[in-house]
Scaffold this motif. Structure first.
Motif, PDB file in Angstrom:
ATOM      1  N   ARG A   5      24.260  39.354  37.067  1.00 15.88           N
ATOM      2  CA  ARG A   5      24.557  39.108  35.648  1.00 15.88           C
ATOM      3  C   ARG A   5      23.143  38.687  34.768  1.00 15.88           C
ATOM      4  O   ARG A   5      22.170  38.147  35.293  1.00 15.88           O
ATOM      5  CB  ARG A   5      25.204  37.567  35.607  1.00 15.88           C
ATOM      6  CG  ARG A   5      26.792  37.807  36.100  1.00 15.88           C
ATOM      7  CD  ARG A   5      27.610  36.467  36.146  1.00 15.88           C
ATOM      8  NE  ARG A   5      27.473  36.000  34.695  1.00 15.88           N
ATOM      9  CZ  ARG A   5      27.582  34.679  34.379  1.00 15.88           C
ATOM     10  NH1 ARG A   5      27.565  33.648  35.349  1.00 15.88           N
ATOM     11  NH2 ARG A   5      27.606  34.390  33.156  1.00 15.88           N
ATOM     12  N   VAL A  14      21.615  37.755  30.241  1.00 15.20           N
ATOM     13  CA  VAL A  14      21.965  37.466  28.971  1.00 15.20           C
ATOM     14  C   VAL A  14      21.049  37.653  28.188  1.00 15.20           C
ATOM     15  O   VAL A  14      19.772  37.742  28.483  1.00 15.20           O
ATOM     16  CB  VAL A  14      22.567  36.115  28.964  1.00 15.20           C
ATOM     17  CG1 VAL A  14      23.604  35.523  29.746  1.00 15.20           C
ATOM     18  CG2 VAL A  14      21.233  35.156  29.106  1.00 15.20           C
ATOM     19  N   VAL A  17      24.757  34.569  22.050  1.00 12.36           N
ATOM     20  CA  VAL A  17      24.567  35.040  23.323  1.00 12.36           C
ATOM     21  C   VAL A  17      25.217  36.244  23.736  1.00 12.36           C
ATOM     22  O   VAL A  17      26.621  36.223  23.432  1.00 12.36           O
ATOM     23  CB  VAL A  17      24.789  33.795  24.324  1.00 12.36           C
ATOM     24  CG1 VAL A  17      24.661  34.292  25.810  1.00 12.36           C
ATOM     25  CG2 VAL A  17      23.916  32.407  24.228  1.00 12.36           C
ATOM     26  N   GLU A  29      26.357  38.391  26.980  1.00 11.37           N
ATOM     27  CA  GLU A  29      26.372  38.409  28.475  1.00 11.37           C
ATOM     28  C   GLU A  29      26.549  39.915  29.014  1.00 11.37           C
ATOM     29  O   GLU A  29      27.440  40.664  28.219  1.00 11.37           O
ATOM     30  CB  GLU A  29      27.461  37.760  28.811  1.00 11.37           C
ATOM     31  CG  GLU A  29      27.131  36.152  28.645  1.00 11.37           C
ATOM     32  CD  GLU A  29      28.038  35.164  29.457  1.00 11.37           C
ATOM     33  OE1 GLU A  29      28.641  35.508  30.603  1.00 11.37           O
ATOM     34  OE2 GLU A  29      28.625  34.023  28.790  1.00 11.37           O
ATOM     35  N   LYS A  42      24.702  42.841  32.420  1.00  9.06           N
ATOM     36  CA  LYS A  42      24.322  42.865  33.646  1.00  9.06           C
ATOM     37  C   LYS A  42      23.070  43.413  33.643  1.00  9.06           C
ATOM     38  O   LYS A  42      22.579  44.144  32.613  1.00  9.06           O
ATOM     39  CB  LYS A  42      25.101  43.700  34.408  1.00  9.06           C
ATOM     40  CG  LYS A  42      26.607  43.297  34.834  1.00  9.06           C
ATOM     41  CD  LYS A  42      27.390  44.141  35.378  1.00  9.06           C
ATOM     42  CE  LYS A  42      29.053  43.493  35.161  1.00  9.06           C
ATOM     43  NZ  LYS A  42      29.831  44.451  35.551  1.00  9.06           N
TER      44      LYS A  42
END
Length: 123
Positions: free
Chosen positions: A3, A5, A13, A15, A17
């Motif tokens: 993961r 960000v 933000v 998100e 990978k």
């Protein structure tokens, strides 16, 4: 994949990978709307130190082709894409984009809405 960000200066933000090299980077986020030419974008010295967002949804499908480089190395600090192709299908391909980014120590982010991000960056 891990993961990851993207945190913008305005507090938004995104998100996603990580791919390419792992790490934490800072820089100016920009976008390009090219439908092809990701190799040229990554090796273009005018993007030096920037975090480049590619709006075209699939990047890496023809792999890495050194003959198409604009310069001898990647100049971006970070690279953001919607999705990247793990199995390129071009007879000129010498490696895939994930390995190339790792070898050049470039952090990548994928699996985010790059078009929504581009709208924010545009403003």
């Amino acid at each position: 994949m891990n993961r990851a960000v993207l945190l913008l200066a305005n507090g938004l933000v995104f998100e996603g990978k990580s791919f390419g090299a792992s790490g934490c980077i800072t820089g100016e986020a920009v976008f390009t709307t090219g439908m092809n030419g990701y190799i040229e974008t990554l090796t273009d010295p005018s993007y030096f130190g920037q975090i480049v967002t590619q709006t075209f949804p699939l990047i890496g499908n023809y792999g890495v082709i050194p003959a198409d480089f604009e310069s001898s190395k990647i100049h971006v600090r970070g690279y953001i894409v919607r999705s990247w192709c793990e199995e390129p299908s071009n007879f000129r391909c010498e490696k895939e984009i994930n390995d190339w980014l790792k070898n050049q120590n470039i952090t990548g982010l994928y699996d985010i809405d790059t078009r929504a991000l581009t709208k924010v960056l545009r403003e």
